[in-house]
Design a protein around this motif. Structure first.
Motif, PDB file in Angstrom:
ATOM      1  N   PHE A 250       9.085   0.927   5.385  1.00 15.93           N
ATOM      2  CA  PHE A 250       8.580   0.467   6.690  1.00 15.93           C
ATOM      3  C   PHE A 250       7.205  -0.170   6.606  1.00 15.93           C
ATOM      4  CE2 PHE A 250       7.029   4.780   6.349  1.00 15.93           C
ATOM      5  CZ  PHE A 250       8.144   5.489   5.913  1.00 15.93           C
ATOM      6  N   THR A 251       6.583  -0.173   5.418  1.00 23.37           N
ATOM      7  CA  THR A 251       5.306  -0.877   5.274  1.00 23.37           C
ATOM      8  C   THR A 251       5.382  -1.818   4.074  1.00 23.37           C
ATOM      9  OG1 THR A 251       4.519   1.109   4.117  1.00 23.37           O
ATOM     10  CG2 THR A 251       3.726   0.798   6.356  1.00 23.37           C
ATOM     11  N   GLU A 252       4.655  -2.941   4.191  1.00 17.75           N
ATOM     12  CA  GLU A 252       4.630  -3.902   3.093  1.00 17.75           C
ATOM     13  C   GLU A 252       3.345  -4.716   3.196  1.00 17.75           C
ATOM     14  OE1 GLU A 252       6.559  -4.125   0.499  1.00 17.75           O
ATOM     15  OE2 GLU A 252       5.298  -5.756  -0.250  1.00 17.75           O
ATOM     16  N   PRO A 253       2.381  -4.593   2.323  1.00 15.56           N
ATOM     17  CA  PRO A 253       2.377  -3.663   1.195  1.00 15.56           C
ATOM     18  C   PRO A 253       2.183  -2.216   1.646  1.00 15.56           C
ATOM     19  CG  PRO A 253       0.262  -4.769   1.361  1.00 15.56           C
ATOM     20  CD  PRO A 253       1.151  -5.415   2.373  1.00 15.56           C
ATOM     21  N   SER A 254       2.557  -1.306   0.730  1.00  9.82           N
ATOM     22  CA  SER A 254       2.401   0.121   0.998  1.00  9.82           C
ATOM     23  C   SER A 254       1.350   0.692   0.060  1.00  9.82           C
ATOM     24  CB  SER A 254       3.711   0.864   0.750  1.00  9.82           C
ATOM     25  OG  SER A 254       4.736   0.352   1.579  1.00  9.82           O
ATOM     26  N   VAL A 255       0.677   1.714   0.516  1.00  8.41           N
ATOM     27  CA  VAL A 255      -0.350   2.330  -0.334  1.00  8.41           C
ATOM     28  C   VAL A 255      -0.291   3.854  -0.257  1.00  8.41           C
ATOM     29  CG1 VAL A 255      -1.997   0.423  -0.170  1.00  8.41           C
ATOM     30  CG2 VAL A 255      -2.046   2.226   1.561  1.00  8.41           C
ATOM     31  N   GLU A 256      -0.751   4.482  -1.342  1.00 13.39           N
ATOM     32  CA  GLU A 256      -1.073   5.908  -1.301  1.00 13.39           C
ATOM     33  C   GLU A 256      -2.584   5.925  -1.182  1.00 13.39           C
ATOM     34  OE1 GLU A 256       0.952   8.439  -1.381  1.00 13.39           O
ATOM     35  OE2 GLU A 256       2.797   7.749  -2.380  1.00 13.39           O
ATOM     36  N   VAL A 257      -3.092   6.813  -0.362  1.00 11.57           N
ATOM     37  CA  VAL A 257      -4.540   6.866  -0.191  1.00 11.57           C
ATOM     38  C   VAL A 257      -5.084   8.115  -0.870  1.00 11.57           C
ATOM     39  CG1 VAL A 257      -6.427   6.883   1.474  1.00 11.57           C
ATOM     40  CG2 VAL A 257      -4.323   5.625   1.979  1.00 11.57           C
ATOM     41  N   ASP A 258      -6.048   7.908  -1.758  1.00 13.60           N
ATOM     42  CA  ASP A 258      -6.714   9.020  -2.434  1.00 13.60           C
ATOM     43  C   ASP A 258      -8.102   9.197  -1.838  1.00 13.60           C
ATOM     44  OD1 ASP A 258      -4.559   9.097  -4.136  1.00 13.60           O
ATOM     45  OD2 ASP A 258      -5.587   8.058  -5.796  1.00 13.60           O
ATOM     46  N   VAL A 259      -8.566  10.442  -1.846  1.00 10.38           N
ATOM     47  CA  VAL A 259      -9.947  10.699  -1.440  1.00 10.38           C
ATOM     48  C   VAL A 259     -10.691  11.167  -2.688  1.00 10.38           C
ATOM     49  CG1 VAL A 259      -9.369  13.049  -0.665  1.00 10.38           C
ATOM     50  CG2 VAL A 259     -11.467  11.991   0.129  1.00 10.38           C
ATOM     51  N   SER A 260     -11.947  10.741  -2.828  1.00  8.74           N
ATOM     52  CA  SER A 260     -12.733  11.188  -3.985  1.00  8.74           C
ATOM     53  C   SER A 260     -12.887  12.704  -3.869  1.00  8.74           C
ATOM     54  CB  SER A 260     -14.104  10.516  -3.985  1.00  8.74           C
ATOM     55  OG  SER A 260     -14.778  10.772  -2.774  1.00  8.74           O
ATOM     56  N   CYS A 261     -12.757  13.402  -4.989  1.00  7.97           N
ATOM     57  CA  CYS A 261     -12.724  14.867  -4.954  1.00  7.97           C
ATOM     58  C   CYS A 261     -14.013  15.409  -4.338  1.00  7.97           C
ATOM     59  CB  CYS A 261     -12.524  15.437  -6.359  1.00  7.97           C
ATOM     60  SG  CYS A 261     -12.384  17.231  -6.330  1.00  7.97           S
ATOM     61  N   PHE A 262     -13.834  16.146  -3.213  1.00 12.82           N
ATOM     62  CA  PHE A 262     -15.017  16.652  -2.506  1.00 12.82           C
ATOM     63  C   PHE A 262     -15.531  17.934  -3.137  1.00 12.82           C
ATOM     64  CE2 PHE A 262     -11.875  19.355  -0.744  1.00 12.82           C
ATOM     65  CZ  PHE A 262     -10.778  18.525  -0.521  1.00 12.82           C
ATOM     66  N   LYS A 263     -14.770  18.454  -4.153  1.00 14.82           N
ATOM     67  CA  LYS A 263     -15.226  19.678  -4.806  1.00 14.82           C
ATOM     68  C   LYS A 263     -16.189  19.326  -5.949  1.00 14.82           C
ATOM     69  CE  LYS A 263     -13.464  23.996  -6.724  1.00 14.82           C
ATOM     70  NZ  LYS A 263     -12.295  24.570  -7.384  1.00 14.82           N
TER      71      LYS A 263
END
Ligand code: PHE
Length: 339
Positions: A250-263
């Protein structure tokens, strides 16, 4: 002749011994009532020689007034003391610690959901809630997940009938919103979703929050900007986002979103498995086919969409290692989330 001073000193001595209301009543009867001793003094006038009667009457009257006044004084003093005693008893020590009232707290998922809604509401998102029982059309087909297409296997579905199912994601909310409303659209669809999947990080029922923005010139930059704000608000001011290419029908382009490790701040630790990044959600630019399926001109408009797992965000934020903990309702676990 009766000695007025003797009577007075007797009266005063006896009045001094009165300590409670009952005794005071008895005292009054004995001295001041119609048949009381002071009244009787008046009767004594009969045996007084004529020339002394006036003086005698005067003296008795003085004693009577004097006795009445002492009585009133005594009564007022006793009333005052009774009041003081009551005040003493009713004293409230405002410095004493209050006994604690056992109050409940929001479930961590509920407060997480509210926190997330707050962040997006601040960006102008409206809330829409769709049904948990969906049909194939809204959950899959019009989202460009076609029948017999392998992408259907991405989500293990609980089918209720040939056509009805428990929604596997909140994305059918996109279809319902675009059916009902034309751009500009900026909605958030929170809700329960269901998949036949169960392990430490998956549960057959979990909650998602879908975001959909459709307007002129919507780009991946808008998506990343919004999600950047989101992770900063939820995790830390230093948090950054990174988009990785992915695939959703259902999306084009599609992405996975990462967050910079907050730990570890990106250096690499056990939470981010040494990579410095943690995957938090999926999203992309709304596939033109989906816009067209909802009667929206894909030449004129473009959209962005994302889907966030609320449990995943809560687990990361609170360091919860097993998703089941969020559904067991163990009171000791839940108490830890008291604000
Ligand atoms: N619906 C997708 C899922 O549940 C997430 C998603 C939503 C991806 C919106 C892209 C856009 O996996």
């Amino acid at each position: 002749m009766v000695n007025m001073d003797t009577i007075k000193s007797e009266y005063q001595a006896e009045l001094a011994l009165v300590t409670d209301a009952k005794q005071l009543g008895e005292f009054w009867t004995k001295y001041l009532s119609k048949s009381g001793q002071i009244q009787k003094l008046m009767g004594g006038i009969k045996s007084v020689p004529k020339e002394e009667k006036k003086a005698y009457g005067q003296a008795v009257n003085d004693v009577k007034n004097w006795a009445q006044a002492r009585y009133e004084e005594k009564k007022a003093e006793m009333d005052r003391q009774a009041m003081m005693a009551r005040y003493e008893q009713e004293t409230i020590d405002v410095t004493l610690p209050a006994s604690s009232v056992a109050a409940g707290n929001l479930h961590p998922l509920t407060s997480m959901k509210y926190e997330m809604i707050n962040v997006f509401a601040g960006m102008g998102f409206e809330i829409f809630e769709g049904p948990e029982i969906e049909d194939d059309d809204h959950n899959f087909t019009r989202l460009n997940v076609l029948k017999d297409h392998p992408s259907r296997d991405m989500q293990d579905t609980f089918w209720l009938t040939e056509d009805l199912l428990l929604r596997t994601h909140t994305s059918p909310g996109q279809i319902r919103v675009m059916d009902a409303k034309k751009p500009p659209i900026k909605v958030l669809v929170p809700g329960k979703v269901f998949r036949s999947d169960s392990d430490a990080t998956h549960s057959p029922m979990f909650t998602q929050m879908e975001g959909l923005v459709v307007d002129d010139h919507i780009t991946l930059g808008d998506l990343q900007g919004m999600l950047d704000q989101f992770v900063k608000a939820i995790f830390s001011d230093e948090a950054k986002t990174r988009l990785r290419p992915s695939y959703f029908p259902f999306t084009e382009p599609s992405v996975e979103v990462d967050v910079s490790c907050f730990k570890c701040g990106g250096k690499g630790c056990s939470l981010c498995k040494g990579t410095g990044w943690i995957e938090v959600l999926g999203g992309g630019i709304v596939n033109n086919k989906v816009l067209e399926n909802c009667g929206i001109d894909s030449f004129r408009y473009s959209g962005l969409a994302f889907g966030i797992g609320i449990e995943r965000i809560a687990m990361l934020k609170y360091g919860i290692n097993h998703m089941g903990k969020l559904f067991e309702n163990d009171i000791e676990f839940l108490k830890q989330f008291k604000a």
